[in-house]
Design a protein around this motif. Structure first.
Motif, PDB file in Angstrom:
ATOM      1  N   ARG A 107    -100.745 -49.481  29.125  1.00 20.59           N
ATOM      2  CA  ARG A 107    -101.504 -48.531  29.962  1.00 20.59           C
ATOM      3  C   ARG A 107    -102.876 -48.189  29.376  1.00 20.59           C
ATOM      4  O   ARG A 107    -103.730 -47.647  30.067  1.00 20.59           O
ATOM      5  CB  ARG A 107    -100.714 -47.234  30.165  1.00 20.59           C
ATOM      6  CG  ARG A 107     -99.359 -47.434  30.827  1.00 20.59           C
ATOM      7  CD  ARG A 107     -99.495 -47.586  32.322  1.00 20.59           C
ATOM      8  NE  ARG A 107     -98.258 -48.068  32.893  1.00 20.59           N
ATOM      9  CZ  ARG A 107     -97.296 -47.272  33.386  1.00 20.59           C
ATOM     10  NH1 ARG A 107     -97.430 -45.981  33.371  1.00 20.59           N
ATOM     11  NH2 ARG A 107     -96.194 -47.802  33.897  1.00 20.59           N
ATOM     12  N   ASN A 147     -90.450 -56.312  36.587  1.00 23.64           N
ATOM     13  CA  ASN A 147     -89.888 -56.328  35.223  1.00 23.64           C
ATOM     14  C   ASN A 147     -88.424 -56.766  35.235  1.00 23.64           C
ATOM     15  O   ASN A 147     -87.740 -56.645  36.210  1.00 23.64           O
ATOM     16  CB  ASN A 147     -90.005 -54.944  34.585  1.00 23.64           C
ATOM     17  CG  ASN A 147     -91.396 -54.729  34.015  1.00 23.64           C
ATOM     18  OD1 ASN A 147     -91.955 -55.606  33.377  1.00 23.64           O
ATOM     19  ND2 ASN A 147     -91.975 -53.565  34.267  1.00 23.64           N
ATOM     20  N   GLU A 175     -94.029 -52.360  38.148  1.00 26.10           N
ATOM     21  CA  GLU A 175     -95.258 -51.750  37.649  1.00 26.10           C
ATOM     22  C   GLU A 175     -96.421 -52.191  38.536  1.00 26.10           C
ATOM     23  O   GLU A 175     -96.425 -53.306  39.067  1.00 26.10           O
ATOM     24  CB  GLU A 175     -95.519 -52.171  36.208  1.00 26.10           C
ATOM     25  CG  GLU A 175     -94.514 -51.536  35.250  1.00 26.10           C
ATOM     26  CD  GLU A 175     -94.886 -51.805  33.811  1.00 26.10           C
ATOM     27  OE1 GLU A 175     -95.691 -51.043  33.259  1.00 26.10           O
ATOM     28  OE2 GLU A 175     -94.384 -52.789  33.252  1.00 26.10           O
ATOM     29  N   ASP A 179     -95.855 -46.947  37.587  1.00 19.02           N
ATOM     30  CA  ASP A 179     -94.617 -47.685  37.849  1.00 19.02           C
ATOM     31  C   ASP A 179     -93.753 -46.941  38.849  1.00 19.02           C
ATOM     32  O   ASP A 179     -93.956 -45.766  39.127  1.00 19.02           O
ATOM     33  CB  ASP A 179     -93.847 -47.962  36.553  1.00 19.02           C
ATOM     34  CG  ASP A 179     -93.371 -46.690  35.868  1.00 19.02           C
ATOM     35  OD1 ASP A 179     -94.098 -46.162  35.010  1.00 19.02           O
ATOM     36  OD2 ASP A 179     -92.279 -46.208  36.238  1.00 19.02           O
ATOM     37  N   GLY A 197     -89.460 -47.975  36.343  1.00 20.21           N
ATOM     38  CA  GLY A 197     -90.143 -48.985  35.533  1.00 20.21           C
ATOM     39  C   GLY A 197     -89.816 -50.408  35.957  1.00 20.21           C
ATOM     40  O   GLY A 197     -90.369 -51.366  35.412  1.00 20.21           O
ATOM     41  N   MET A 229     -93.013 -52.687  29.235  1.00 19.71           N
ATOM     42  CA  MET A 229     -94.089 -51.933  29.903  1.00 19.71           C
ATOM     43  C   MET A 229     -95.444 -52.578  29.640  1.00 19.71           C
ATOM     44  O   MET A 229     -95.719 -53.004  28.517  1.00 19.71           O
ATOM     45  CB  MET A 229     -94.132 -50.493  29.367  1.00 19.71           C
ATOM     46  CG  MET A 229     -93.019 -49.589  29.845  1.00 19.71           C
ATOM     47  SD  MET A 229     -93.253 -49.007  31.527  1.00 19.71           S
ATOM     48  CE  MET A 229     -94.240 -47.539  31.268  1.00 19.71           C
TER      49      MET A 229
END
Lengths: 134, 146
Positions: free
Chosen positions: B4, B146, B119, B112, B116, B1
């Motif tokens: 953020r 990803n 993103e 996202d 996920g 990830m």
């Protein structure tokens, strides 16, 4: 100038097939030096079969279509999403039409739906432009 | 990830000179033959102060900054996995050959999709000329695979 109303079509712009030369020149001229558009070795490492066109190249083509139709000084807003990747040898055609007449800040604007599409009809860019018409 | 916590991050401001030779090269690369994009005379005859930058050239200001796509380093993104999702330009004035344009940008949002797998990073930029006139704004969404 002929009157612009809802339904008025923007004269379409058909481009020559995308070549590696097109991408090399656009990479240099636009400042987008991302190797994924010009270096096949990099593209393959990134899991792509080959280099592919910059989204901004087709957006620049849409810009050409708009400014061929109305002077750039009339353009107020121009946006699109990139819906599909443009590959080498794809033939892109830009088109659009006026879908609404709106007023903003005392100006009359034509809201245009615009798109770039491959010869197969697949849309690669889908967006809109606001052009002042009065 | 992606991190953020970087939403709201402001990138370093920088300035870029808009050169007419570069604009002519850009016009050539996109097949633009209208002489207003490479000839001062033609541009003036069409009512422009001098050669205007074509509509999407605003993004080339971003790309001419001291760091190529500084968001890559900030969010530790791998360039090969970045795609351009969307682009939005607002024209409040005009960028001309000879201008010195100052760009400021920040991260507006991150989210996202597909659990996920993809993103999205939304950035907002603004462009001010040497006279302090805000000539344009842009919003850009990058997609990260990803």
């Amino acid at each position: 100038m002929s009157e612009i109303t809802v339904g008025t079509e923007i004269p379409a712009l058909e481009l020559p097939p995308i070549t590696r030369t097109t991408l090399a020149l656009f990479g240099g001229a636009s400042g987008d030096h991302n190797p994924i558009h010009i270096d096949i070795d990099f593209a393959k490492k990134a899991g792509m079969p080959d280099v592919f066109a910059h989204g901004m190249l087709s957006m620049a083509y849409l810009g050409r279509m708009i400014t061929n139709w109305q002077p750039q000084s009339q353009l107020r807003r121009f946006s699109n999403k990139f819906a599909a990747i443009t590959h080498l040898q794809d033939v892109i055609t830009c088109s659009g039409k006026v879908v609404e007449i709106v007023e903003n800040d005392g100006e009359i604007l034509a809201r245009c739906e615009i798109q770039a599409a491959k010869a197969s009809g697949e849309q690669t860019l889908i967006g809109e432009a606001f052009v002042a018409i009065g | 990830m992606l991190d953020r916590s970087k939403v709201g991050h402001e990138f370093d401001t920088f300035s870029v000179d808009i050169e007419k030779g570069r604009l002519a090269f850009f016009a050539k690369a996109i097949g633009e033959n209208n002489p207003i994009y490479c000839s001062e005379e033609a541009a003036k005859a069409a009512g422009y102060k001098t050669i205007p930058a074509p509509p999407t050239f605003m993004m080339s200001v971003d790309l001419d900054g001291p760091v190529f796509l500084p968001v890559l380093g900030l969010l530790e993104m791998d360039l090969g996995r970045v795609l351009h999702g969307s682009q939005d330009f607002q024209y409040l004035g005009q960028i001309y050959a000879g201008d010195r344009i100052t760009q400021t940008s920040k991260i507006l949002d991150m989210f996202d999709k597909k659990g996920g797998a993809l993103e999205f990073v939304v950035m907002e930029s603004s462009y001010t000329n040497q006279d302090g006139e805000l000539v344009g704004k842009a919003q850009q969404t990058l997609v990260y695979r990803n």
